[in-house]
Design a protein around this motif. Structure first.
Motif, PDB file in Angstrom:
ATOM      1  N   ALA A   8       0.839  -1.204   0.000  1.00  0.00           N
ATOM      2  CA  ALA A   8       0.000   0.000   0.000  1.00  0.00           C
ATOM      3  C   ALA A   8       0.873   1.253   0.000  1.00  0.00           C
ATOM      4  O   ALA A   8       0.622   2.207  -0.753  1.00  0.00           O
ATOM      5  N   GLU A   9       1.911   1.232   0.837  1.00  0.00           N
ATOM      6  CA  GLU A   9       2.807   2.393   0.922  1.00  0.00           C
ATOM      7  C   GLU A   9       3.584   2.581  -0.383  1.00  0.00           C
ATOM      8  O   GLU A   9       3.759   3.693  -0.865  1.00  0.00           O
ATOM      9  N   LEU A  10       4.044   1.442  -0.928  1.00  0.00           N
ATOM     10  CA  LEU A  10       4.798   1.505  -2.184  1.00  0.00           C
ATOM     11  C   LEU A  10       3.899   2.030  -3.307  1.00  0.00           C
ATOM     12  O   LEU A  10       4.300   2.903  -4.092  1.00  0.00           O
ATOM     13  N   ALA A  11       2.657   1.516  -3.355  1.00  0.00           N
ATOM     14  CA  ALA A  11       1.723   1.952  -4.404  1.00  0.00           C
ATOM     15  C   ALA A  11       1.466   3.457  -4.289  1.00  0.00           C
ATOM     16  O   ALA A  11       1.385   4.171  -5.304  1.00  0.00           O
ATOM     17  N   LYS A  12       1.380   3.955  -3.039  1.00  0.00           N
ATOM     18  CA  LYS A  12       1.148   5.391  -2.823  1.00  0.00           C
ATOM     19  C   LYS A  12       2.340   6.203  -3.352  1.00  0.00           C
ATOM     20  O   LYS A  12       2.177   7.205  -4.050  1.00  0.00           O
ATOM     21  N   ALA A  13       3.563   5.723  -3.027  1.00  0.00           N
ATOM     22  CA  ALA A  13       4.762   6.422  -3.506  1.00  0.00           C
ATOM     23  C   ALA A  13       4.796   6.418  -5.042  1.00  0.00           C
ATOM     24  O   ALA A  13       5.163   7.413  -5.677  1.00  0.00           O
ATOM     25  N   MET A  14       4.345   5.300  -5.649  1.00  0.00           N
ATOM     26  CA  MET A  14       4.347   5.208  -7.124  1.00  0.00           C
ATOM     27  C   MET A  14       3.335   6.173  -7.738  1.00  0.00           C
ATOM     28  O   MET A  14       3.570   6.742  -8.802  1.00  0.00           O
ATOM     29  N   GLU A  15       2.226   6.355  -7.020  1.00  0.00           N
ATOM     30  CA  GLU A  15       1.192   7.288  -7.492  1.00  0.00           C
ATOM     31  C   GLU A  15       1.706   8.722  -7.421  1.00  0.00           C
ATOM     32  O   GLU A  15       1.494   9.522  -8.316  1.00  0.00           O
ATOM     33  N   GLN A  16       2.436   9.009  -6.305  1.00  0.00           N
ATOM     34  CA  GLN A  16       2.954  10.370  -6.122  1.00  0.00           C
ATOM     35  C   GLN A  16       4.134  10.678  -7.053  1.00  0.00           C
ATOM     36  O   GLN A  16       4.434  11.830  -7.311  1.00  0.00           O
ATOM     37  N   HIS A  17       4.827   9.620  -7.487  1.00  0.00           N
ATOM     38  CA  HIS A  17       6.006   9.808  -8.358  1.00  0.00           C
ATOM     39  C   HIS A  17       5.845   8.902  -9.578  1.00  0.00           C
ATOM     40  O   HIS A  17       6.549   7.900  -9.712  1.00  0.00           O
ATOM     41  N   PRO A  18       4.909   9.226 -10.462  1.00  0.00           N
ATOM     42  CA  PRO A  18       4.592   8.317 -11.570  1.00  0.00           C
ATOM     43  C   PRO A  18       5.759   8.043 -12.525  1.00  0.00           C
ATOM     44  O   PRO A  18       5.761   7.026 -13.209  1.00  0.00           O
ATOM     45  N   ASP A  19       6.756   8.951 -12.551  1.00  0.00           N
ATOM     46  CA  ASP A  19       7.889   8.732 -13.465  1.00  0.00           C
ATOM     47  C   ASP A  19       9.047   7.986 -12.813  1.00  0.00           C
ATOM     48  O   ASP A  19      10.061   7.724 -13.461  1.00  0.00           O
ATOM     49  N   ALA A  20       8.884   7.676 -11.544  1.00  0.00           N
ATOM     50  CA  ALA A  20      10.016   7.063 -10.835  1.00  0.00           C
ATOM     51  C   ALA A  20      10.159   5.577 -11.156  1.00  0.00           C
ATOM     52  O   ALA A  20       9.178   4.880 -11.409  1.00  0.00           O
ATOM     53  N   VAL A  21      11.408   5.117 -11.151  1.00  0.00           N
ATOM     54  CA  VAL A  21      11.708   3.690 -11.328  1.00  0.00           C
ATOM     55  C   VAL A  21      11.668   3.060  -9.932  1.00  0.00           C
ATOM     56  O   VAL A  21      12.099   3.680  -8.968  1.00  0.00           O
ATOM     57  N   VAL A  22      11.163   1.821  -9.835  1.00  0.00           N
ATOM     58  CA  VAL A  22      11.113   1.171  -8.517  1.00  0.00           C
ATOM     59  C   VAL A  22      12.199   0.103  -8.428  1.00  0.00           C
ATOM     60  O   VAL A  22      12.252  -0.819  -9.250  1.00  0.00           O
TER      61      VAL A  22
END
Ligand code: 13P
Ligand code: SF4
Length: 308
Positions: free
Chosen positions: A186-200
């Protein structure tokens, strides 16, 4: 703040002087605190640290990491002194499995090859056929003939990652890293939503759902290498927070977002400059391994190192 900086400079100067006098080398894991990373002669992941230990001619190795890592160095360097600034630096995962548990598994699967993640005690390695680290686990499993059963201990999540990578069925032990399981989807998905261009970028000790959200699943030094290569400037990092110091230092123009801000490994963080200096002054604490255990564990470590 100013006084703290001055104290730190004084400690570092003393450490540097004593290091030369003792012909010592300081090696540190990627999760160590920034002040330790900055004074170390070499920083790396578990595989790189054991390869470095196996090759160095330093008389003393001060190992800033956790106990199983220093133990591996002591096994590979029986004629050198391996010191840990604080012996209480253990590993939650390594403590989840005993040599007796491995013997029981072998009894139930007498023809299986035992692949042991390096995050384990020397006694557990001594019961195993071949070691692996997070950076070579897939290669190690692929080196085993397809018709052999494989017991993969102790990390169930690294094991599951290797199963996905190789398509091989592994018999897993139920160990895990107490730090990495705190990284939530959930936390990771939130970070991905906030930073859509970021690589994970994620470590394979993360749970399956977290690893499956990542663009790359890599060892700690694999993450550092990928961060340097990656043309995109923002990266979400799903692993222990100590690595952020190295990532930011090597890539000052890039942004690193932790997938979990409070996921630090308490064991990795017991070291500090004061303890490191004291370790060099008093030659404490030596890490020793029983000769019989060391020779059996070394066979499993050497089998891994022979794969390159
Ligand atoms: P690496 O081998 O990737 O550095 O991992 C070691 C570790 O303990 C991860 O939790
Ligand atoms: Fe062990 Fe996890 Fe800490 Fe790594 S992060 S040393 S696996 S407890």
């Amino acid at each position: 703040m100013q006084t703290r900086l001055k104290t730190e400079e004084r400690l570092v100067a003393k450490i540097e002087r004593l290091k030369k006098e003792r012909r010592a080398m300081i090696i540190a894991h990627n999760y160590q605190g920034g002040e330790i990373q900055d004074v170390a002669d070499f920083i790396g992941d578990s595989l790189e640290l054991s390869q470095k230990a196996a090759k160095t001619d330093a008389e003393v190795i001060v190992f800033c990491g956790v106990h199983f890592m220093a133990e591996t160095a002591a096994i590979l360097c029986p004629n050198q002194t391996v010191l840990m600034p604080d012996l209480s630096a253990g590993c939650g995962m390594a403590e989840m499995i005993s040599e007796e548990a491995v013997r029981q598994m072998k009894k139930a699967h007498p023809n299986a090859v035992v692949v042991c993640y390096v995050n384990s005690s020397a006694k557990v390695k001594a019961e195993s056929d071949i070691c692996c680290t997070s950076s070579n686990a897939t290669r190690v499993v692929e080196s085993i003939p397809k018709d052999r059963e494989i017991l993969f201990i102790p990390d169930q999540y690294l094991g599951a990652h290797v199963m996905r990578q190789t398509g091989r069925a592994l018999i897993l032990y139920n160990g895990y890293c107490p730090t990495h399981v705190r990284i939530m989807t959930a936390e990771l998905a939130k970070a991905m939503e906030q930073h859509p261009d970021a690589v994970v970028l994620a470590h394979p000790e993360c749970t399956g759902p977290v690893a499956q959200l990542a663009n790359h699943v890599l060892s700690t030094s694999g993450i550092a290498l990928e961060a340097r290569k990656e043309p995109r400037s923002a990266m979400i990092v799903a692993t222990e927070t100590g690595i952020l110091h190295r990532l930011q230092k090597e890539n000052p123009q890039k942004e690193f977002i932790p997938a979990c801000r409070y996921c630090d490994c308490a064991h990795m963080k017991v070291n500090n400059l004061e303890k490191l200096l004291w370790s060099l002054e008093e030659m404490q604490y030596p890490v020793r391994v029983d000769v019989d255990v060391a020779s059996r564990a070394k066979a499993a470590i050497d089998a891994m190192l022979a794969l390159g």
